[in-house]
Scaffold this motif. Sequence first.
Motif, PDB file in Angstrom:
ATOM      1  N   ARG A 106       0.862  -1.187   0.000  1.00  0.00           N
ATOM      2  CA  ARG A 106       0.000   0.000   0.000  1.00  0.00           C
ATOM      3  C   ARG A 106       0.897   1.236   0.000  1.00  0.00           C
ATOM      4  O   ARG A 106       1.275   1.763   1.034  1.00  0.00           O
ATOM      5  N   TRP A 107       1.258   1.693  -1.198  1.00  0.00           N
ATOM      6  CA  TRP A 107       2.138   2.855  -1.288  1.00  0.00           C
ATOM      7  C   TRP A 107       1.428   4.076  -0.724  1.00  0.00           C
ATOM      8  O   TRP A 107       0.284   4.359  -1.091  1.00  0.00           O
ATOM      9  N   PRO A 108       2.080   4.817   0.162  1.00  0.00           N
ATOM     10  CA  PRO A 108       1.404   5.949   0.828  1.00  0.00           C
ATOM     11  C   PRO A 108       0.826   6.979  -0.124  1.00  0.00           C
ATOM     12  O   PRO A 108      -0.228   7.558   0.147  1.00  0.00           O
ATOM     13  N   ASP A 109       1.505   7.222  -1.258  1.00  0.00           N
ATOM     14  CA  ASP A 109       0.989   8.218  -2.198  1.00  0.00           C
ATOM     15  C   ASP A 109       0.089   7.603  -3.260  1.00  0.00           C
ATOM     16  O   ASP A 109      -0.373   8.302  -4.169  1.00  0.00           O
ATOM     17  N   GLY A 110      -0.129   6.291  -3.187  1.00  0.00           N
ATOM     18  CA  GLY A 110      -1.012   5.625  -4.136  1.00  0.00           C
ATOM     19  C   GLY A 110      -0.404   5.347  -5.490  1.00  0.00           C
ATOM     20  O   GLY A 110      -1.071   4.808  -6.365  1.00  0.00           O
ATOM     21  N   ARG A 111       0.863   5.691  -5.690  1.00  0.00           N
ATOM     22  CA  ARG A 111       1.495   5.492  -6.998  1.00  0.00           C
ATOM     23  C   ARG A 111       2.241   4.160  -7.025  1.00  0.00           C
ATOM     24  O   ARG A 111       3.211   3.979  -6.281  1.00  0.00           O
ATOM     25  N   PRO A 112       1.836   3.228  -7.871  1.00  0.00           N
ATOM     26  CA  PRO A 112       2.535   1.937  -7.935  1.00  0.00           C
ATOM     27  C   PRO A 112       3.971   2.107  -8.400  1.00  0.00           C
ATOM     28  O   PRO A 112       4.284   2.977  -9.223  1.00  0.00           O
ATOM     29  N   VAL A 152      16.062   4.081  -3.298  1.00  0.00           N
ATOM     30  CA  VAL A 152      15.327   3.277  -2.330  1.00  0.00           C
ATOM     31  C   VAL A 152      13.963   3.904  -2.072  1.00  0.00           C
ATOM     32  O   VAL A 152      13.850   5.115  -1.872  1.00  0.00           O
ATOM     33  N   ASN A 153      12.920   3.065  -2.070  1.00  0.00           N
ATOM     34  CA  ASN A 153      11.574   3.588  -1.808  1.00  0.00           C
ATOM     35  C   ASN A 153      10.819   2.797  -0.738  1.00  0.00           C
ATOM     36  O   ASN A 153       9.683   3.126  -0.416  1.00  0.00           O
ATOM     37  N   LEU A 154      11.449   1.736  -0.192  1.00  0.00           N
ATOM     38  CA  LEU A 154      10.783   0.896   0.808  1.00  0.00           C
ATOM     39  C   LEU A 154      11.842   0.275   1.706  1.00  0.00           C
ATOM     40  O   LEU A 154      12.772  -0.373   1.203  1.00  0.00           O
ATOM     41  N   ASP A 192       9.378   6.435  16.172  1.00  0.00           N
ATOM     42  CA  ASP A 192       8.571   7.593  15.764  1.00  0.00           C
ATOM     43  C   ASP A 192       9.425   8.560  14.960  1.00  0.00           C
ATOM     44  O   ASP A 192       9.033   9.028  13.875  1.00  0.00           O
ATOM     45  N   GLU A 193      10.580   8.854  15.494  1.00  0.00           N
ATOM     46  CA  GLU A 193      11.475   9.808  14.835  1.00  0.00           C
ATOM     47  C   GLU A 193      11.948   9.270  13.483  1.00  0.00           C
ATOM     48  O   GLU A 193      11.999  10.001  12.483  1.00  0.00           O
ATOM     49  N   VAL A 194      12.291   7.999  13.452  1.00  0.00           N
ATOM     50  CA  VAL A 194      12.789   7.394  12.218  1.00  0.00           C
ATOM     51  C   VAL A 194      11.701   7.364  11.147  1.00  0.00           C
ATOM     52  O   VAL A 194      11.935   7.719   9.985  1.00  0.00           O
ATOM     53  N   LEU A 195      10.495   6.957  11.518  1.00  0.00           N
ATOM     54  CA  LEU A 195       9.419   6.887  10.529  1.00  0.00           C
ATOM     55  C   LEU A 195       9.045   8.267  10.004  1.00  0.00           C
ATOM     56  O   LEU A 195       8.755   8.428   8.810  1.00  0.00           O
ATOM     57  N   ASP A 196       9.068   9.260  10.856  1.00  0.00           N
ATOM     58  CA  ASP A 196       8.798  10.618  10.391  1.00  0.00           C
ATOM     59  C   ASP A 196       9.865  11.067   9.405  1.00  0.00           C
ATOM     60  O   ASP A 196       9.567  11.722   8.392  1.00  0.00           O
ATOM     61  N   LEU A 197      11.115  10.727   9.690  1.00  0.00           N
ATOM     62  CA  LEU A 197      12.211  11.095   8.808  1.00  0.00           C
ATOM     63  C   LEU A 197      12.061  10.407   7.446  1.00  0.00           C
ATOM     64  O   LEU A 197      12.234  11.032   6.392  1.00  0.00           O
ATOM     65  N   ILE A 220       9.936   7.734   1.541  1.00  0.00           N
ATOM     66  CA  ILE A 220      10.373   6.344   1.607  1.00  0.00           C
ATOM     67  C   ILE A 220       9.376   5.589   2.472  1.00  0.00           C
ATOM     68  O   ILE A 220       9.172   5.926   3.642  1.00  0.00           O
ATOM     69  N   ALA A 221       8.722   4.597   1.896  1.00  0.00           N
ATOM     70  CA  ALA A 221       7.685   3.843   2.607  1.00  0.00           C
ATOM     71  C   ALA A 221       8.310   2.816   3.539  1.00  0.00           C
ATOM     72  O   ALA A 221       9.494   2.470   3.416  1.00  0.00           O
ATOM     73  N   VAL A 222       7.487   2.299   4.449  1.00  0.00           N
ATOM     74  CA  VAL A 222       7.993   1.396   5.482  1.00  0.00           C
ATOM     75  C   VAL A 222       7.196   0.097   5.513  1.00  0.00           C
ATOM     76  O   VAL A 222       5.962   0.107   5.534  1.00  0.00           O
ATOM     77  N   ASP A 223       7.940  -0.981   5.506  1.00  0.00           N
ATOM     78  CA  ASP A 223       7.424  -2.317   5.846  1.00  0.00           C
ATOM     79  C   ASP A 223       7.748  -2.479   7.336  1.00  0.00           C
ATOM     80  O   ASP A 223       8.897  -2.716   7.699  1.00  0.00           O
ATOM     81  N   LEU A 224       6.739  -2.334   8.180  1.00  0.00           N
ATOM     82  CA  LEU A 224       6.974  -2.264   9.626  1.00  0.00           C
ATOM     83  C   LEU A 224       6.777  -3.632  10.267  1.00  0.00           C
ATOM     84  O   LEU A 224       5.729  -4.254  10.135  1.00  0.00           O
TER      85      LEU A 224
END
Length: 681
Positions: free
Chosen positions: A19-25, A55-57, A81-86, A92-96
């Motif tokens: 699920r890309w945050p900006d919706g762009r595949p 890098v995008n993920l 929190d700080e890392v994800l905000d950065l 850059i999306a996150v697989d958490l």
Amino acid sequence: MSSQTPTPGPTESRPTWIRWPDGRPRVGFGGDYTPEQWPREVWKEDVHLMREAGVNLVNVAIFGWSLIEPADGVFDFSTFDEVLDLLHGADIAVDLATATASPPAWLVTAHPEIRPVGPAGEVLGFGGRQSWCPSSPLYREYSVRLTEKIAEHYADHPVLALWHVSNELGCHNARCFCDISAAHFRTWLQDRYGDVNTLNDAWGTQFWSQLYTSFEQVQPPRLAPTYPNPTQQLDFARFSSDALRDQLVAEADVLRRVSPEVPVTTNFMVMGETRNMDYAAWAADVDLVSNDHYLLEGAAEPQLELAFSADLTRGVASGRPWMVMEQSTSAVNWGHVNRPKKAGELRRNSLSQVARGADAISYFQWRQSRAGAEKYHSAMVPHAGAESRVFREVSALGADLAALEPVLGSTVTSDVALLFDWDSWWSSELDSHPSQDFRYRQVALEWYESFWRRGICVDVVPATTDLAAYRLVVVPALHLVTDAVADAVAAFAEAGGTVLVTYFSGIVDEFDHVRLGGYPGAFRDLLGVRVEEFSPLREGESVTLSDGSTAARWSEDLAVVDAEPVLDYASGSYAGQPALTRRALEHGAAWYVSTALPDATRDAVVDRLVADTDVAPVAVANRGLELVRRTGPRGRFLFAVNHTGGPLTVRTSGRSLLAGTDVGPVVEVAAGDVVVVHEAD
């Protein structure tokens, strides 16, 4: 714990891709990011270099339990929190991750009973990773609580693209023999068999006076004076895979309840001899299949096993796009002699997996560690820093993957299926068998190789797969086979398909009971042959075949009942008897191979099979090119990977996505290069 773990609803009702945050595949690209290992001043440099490399993920918090929960019930999300905000600020999306892969020291100290136990009763200590028993209710309670806290805290974070359950489930703790596991094993057996008499029948316990009068008498197959009961061993393998699967489901259920719109994955390990987890059964529990793959140490052509594993991963994913979660940029740290990859190998390895259906490529890890057990494991940013060959190759790959955006959502279709089955893997390599040198995956890989070298795509699929779409089905060493699978293979051949079955197939049923009347048991009537005895060959022994070639590892006392001999044994105990047979059916054909054919003879058999079935290579090309075609809504995409030291050619026309030029009708692929052609209609 139950052997009948509920299967989640249809994947169509759940998200099926990142699920890309900006919706762009886009094609995913990144690696495991462990900022907790580095001071804050490094984090901004990391983000800068990630953007430079494309890098995008990134995969975050995989081993973050002790940081997130430093004491029992005390949660601190400030670092992540700080890392994800950065990362969000850098697009850059996150697989958490759920951070549950390795429990912290405080938990193991407070509850040492969660530690796994080996077959001899040895308790495995803290200080490595995965120091938990898959059946431990305490571990389950603490891990699910952590998963829920992480899910609730980050469900609405705009950077979140994917949930990552645990990490490499079962990599180091696949089978635990503790008393807690024993109790859960008994529950699993009760669910499977219902009553102890049925279990006795299934396990053949009249042999060696093993008869049980109560489930309470049953134990795991711990270290014993001699061979443990074979079906007990097989059921314990099944149970152990299910116990890990239950952990996956428990965490995934929490994530879906809190954030149903975010897809869930966990990293499988479809590679080499990693065999303890039945990934065909696990696939329904994730929204998208992801896989870790590391090259076989010492292999002359590691790209062959890489291709096999990628095709099997696609088979486990039922043909849907999948992602590479981990691989190495260069050397690993856990082999005997850990050699770096050669220049260009990183690129070829990654693009070969994209060719075979991967729509995201990731590495372990982003920045090479300074300390810890994996400090000599390569990374995207190595110890040498950004001014290094590895980082330059990483950045070049990032540009390649960006150019491959048109392939998203396409997949590979094949006319050939090769059946693969974890039950057969487990059962065929048990002790007290005809040969302890037998290796299930080796037999499958050898037959796969003959197709791979011809540029013929193969779907490596679970044995229960619907075969109707194929022309040719290869059944290598399917030692354990159910009636339903055997009937499906026969029906495929009778409907006009061609089947090839190898030695040590069809021998036992799902309870590991020998199918009587002569081998190959379940396939005997289909193949029109009968074997009275196996005669495995020792290392250094061989038999000559009637074509002058030499076979090894296995031979059989094979008699033709309703089939045509194609190749005979010319030496050994069975000289003059058939070694390879073909039975013509009204519409199809069924072949049987009773020995491990040498490469040239196996290749000749494959040549005849593909000629008889009109199976064609992906394209006309020089031998030595790895060829795969992906097809989807945006057209056809031919991947040509040159693993040789010289230029090779392939006939195709269209747009070279990596070069950005029109090409054809003959395309040259330089030594060590990769070409991807968006083919003209």
